[in-house]
Design a protein around this motif. Sequence first.
Motif, PDB file in Angstrom:
ATOM      1  N   ASP A   8     -35.014  24.665  18.606  1.00  0.00           N
ATOM      2  CA  ASP A   8     -34.293  25.667  17.814  1.00  0.00           C
ATOM      3  C   ASP A   8     -33.414  25.063  16.722  1.00  0.00           C
ATOM      4  OD1 ASP A   8     -32.390  24.674  19.573  1.00  0.00           O
ATOM      5  OD2 ASP A   8     -31.520  26.634  20.014  1.00  0.00           O
ATOM      6  N   ASP A   9     -33.419  23.744  16.576  1.00  0.00           N
ATOM      7  CA  ASP A   9     -32.733  23.101  15.460  1.00  0.00           C
ATOM      8  C   ASP A   9     -33.534  23.219  14.168  1.00  0.00           C
ATOM      9  OD1 ASP A   9     -30.750  22.310  17.200  1.00  0.00           O
ATOM     10  OD2 ASP A   9     -31.534  20.275  17.439  1.00  0.00           O
ATOM     11  N   PHE A  24     -35.061  21.736   8.840  1.00  0.00           N
ATOM     12  CA  PHE A  24     -33.924  22.214   9.615  1.00  0.00           C
ATOM     13  C   PHE A  24     -33.545  23.632   9.217  1.00  0.00           C
ATOM     14  CE2 PHE A  24     -33.556  17.650   9.985  1.00  0.00           C
ATOM     15  CZ  PHE A  24     -33.306  17.504  11.331  1.00  0.00           C
ATOM     16  N   CYS A  25     -32.785  24.293  10.077  1.00  0.00           N
ATOM     17  CA  CYS A  25     -32.319  25.656   9.788  1.00  0.00           C
ATOM     18  C   CYS A  25     -31.509  25.671   8.497  1.00  0.00           C
ATOM     19  CB  CYS A  25     -31.471  26.176  10.938  1.00  0.00           C
ATOM     20  SG  CYS A  25     -32.423  26.420  12.454  1.00  0.00           S
ATOM     21  N   PRO A  26     -31.617  26.740   7.703  1.00  0.00           N
ATOM     22  CA  PRO A  26     -30.881  26.831   6.446  1.00  0.00           C
ATOM     23  C   PRO A  26     -29.365  26.778   6.674  1.00  0.00           C
ATOM     24  CG  PRO A  26     -32.548  28.547   6.576  1.00  0.00           C
ATOM     25  CD  PRO A  26     -32.486  27.896   7.922  1.00  0.00           C
ATOM     26  N   SER A  27     -28.645  26.288   5.682  1.00  0.00           N
ATOM     27  CA  SER A  27     -27.199  26.097   5.804  1.00  0.00           C
ATOM     28  C   SER A  27     -26.441  27.410   6.007  1.00  0.00           C
ATOM     29  CB  SER A  27     -26.653  25.358   4.587  1.00  0.00           C
ATOM     30  OG  SER A  27     -26.923  26.080   3.406  1.00  0.00           O
ATOM     31  N   PHE A  34     -23.667  24.042  11.331  1.00  0.00           N
ATOM     32  CA  PHE A  34     -23.300  22.923  12.200  1.00  0.00           C
ATOM     33  C   PHE A  34     -23.843  21.609  11.638  1.00  0.00           C
ATOM     34  CE2 PHE A  34     -24.656  19.954  15.468  1.00  0.00           C
ATOM     35  CZ  PHE A  34     -23.457  19.684  16.107  1.00  0.00           C
ATOM     36  N   PHE A  35     -25.121  21.609  11.296  1.00  0.00           N
ATOM     37  CA  PHE A  35     -25.729  20.380  10.783  1.00  0.00           C
ATOM     38  C   PHE A  35     -25.102  19.941   9.467  1.00  0.00           C
ATOM     39  CE2 PHE A  35     -29.352  21.247  13.673  1.00  0.00           C
ATOM     40  CZ  PHE A  35     -29.341  20.025  14.319  1.00  0.00           C
ATOM     41  N   LYS A  36     -24.845  20.879   8.574  1.00  0.00           N
ATOM     42  CA  LYS A  36     -24.248  20.523   7.282  1.00  0.00           C
ATOM     43  C   LYS A  36     -22.830  19.990   7.461  1.00  0.00           C
ATOM     44  CE  LYS A  36     -27.586  21.135   4.497  1.00  0.00           C
ATOM     45  NZ  LYS A  36     -28.203  19.973   3.896  1.00  0.00           N
ATOM     46  N   LYS A  37     -22.115  20.508   8.467  1.00  0.00           N
ATOM     47  CA  LYS A  37     -20.753  20.046   8.715  1.00  0.00           C
ATOM     48  C   LYS A  37     -20.746  18.610   9.243  1.00  0.00           C
ATOM     49  CE  LYS A  37     -16.595  21.124  11.378  1.00  0.00           C
ATOM     50  NZ  LYS A  37     -15.982  22.049  12.333  1.00  0.00           N
ATOM     51  N   TYR A  38     -21.585  18.329  10.232  1.00  0.00           N
ATOM     52  CA  TYR A  38     -21.560  17.023  10.883  1.00  0.00           C
ATOM     53  C   TYR A  38     -22.553  16.016  10.304  1.00  0.00           C
ATOM     54  CZ  TYR A  38     -18.520  19.246  14.242  1.00  0.00           C
ATOM     55  OH  TYR A  38     -17.468  19.910  14.823  1.00  0.00           O
ATOM     56  N   LEU A  42     -28.317  15.290   6.104  1.00  0.00           N
ATOM     57  CA  LEU A  42     -29.523  15.588   6.858  1.00  0.00           C
ATOM     58  C   LEU A  42     -30.309  16.679   6.146  1.00  0.00           C
ATOM     59  CD1 LEU A  42     -30.947  14.802   9.497  1.00  0.00           C
ATOM     60  CD2 LEU A  42     -29.769  16.719  10.574  1.00  0.00           C
ATOM     61  N   ASP A  43     -31.582  16.430   5.951  1.00  0.00           N
ATOM     62  CA  ASP A  43     -32.428  17.371   5.227  1.00  0.00           C
ATOM     63  C   ASP A  43     -33.830  17.285   5.807  1.00  0.00           C
ATOM     64  OD1 ASP A  43     -33.121  19.291   3.401  1.00  0.00           O
ATOM     65  OD2 ASP A  43     -32.734  18.075   1.644  1.00  0.00           O
ATOM     66  N   THR A  44     -34.731  18.059   5.248  1.00  0.00           N
ATOM     67  CA  THR A  44     -36.125  17.999   5.658  1.00  0.00           C
ATOM     68  C   THR A  44     -36.590  16.545   5.666  1.00  0.00           C
ATOM     69  OG1 THR A  44     -36.560  20.165   4.708  1.00  0.00           O
ATOM     70  CG2 THR A  44     -38.459  18.731   5.048  1.00  0.00           C
ATOM     71  N   PHE A  45     -37.316  16.185   6.701  1.00  0.00           N
ATOM     72  CA  PHE A  45     -37.878  14.844   6.695  1.00  0.00           C
ATOM     73  C   PHE A  45     -39.356  14.904   7.029  1.00  0.00           C
ATOM     74  CE2 PHE A  45     -36.158  15.289  10.985  1.00  0.00           C
ATOM     75  CZ  PHE A  45     -37.142  14.756  11.797  1.00  0.00           C
TER      76      PHE A  45
END
Length: 73
Positions: A8-9, A24-27, A34-38, A42-45
């Motif tokens: 679900d990430d 990843f889930c959109p910002s 959460f991902f954009k904060k920490y 991190l982006d599509t890979f």
Amino acid sequence: MEGVFYWDDFMCIMANSTVLSFNFCPSGTPKGKFFKKYYPRLDTFYIFINGDDEIQELVKSVSEEIDGLIEFR
């Protein structure tokens, strides 16, 4: 960077004969915020699998096992 990701990430995971793509889930979503904060960078890979028979066999096996819930193109 090391870490653990859960299904679900990701907004989507795509695969074809040459590449696996993890989006990843959109910002604007709770998980994306959460991902954009920490992990702001991190982006599509992408993992390039052209000619990697083991990964292509794994994609095929997962696709057959899940039976329509996941579609790799």
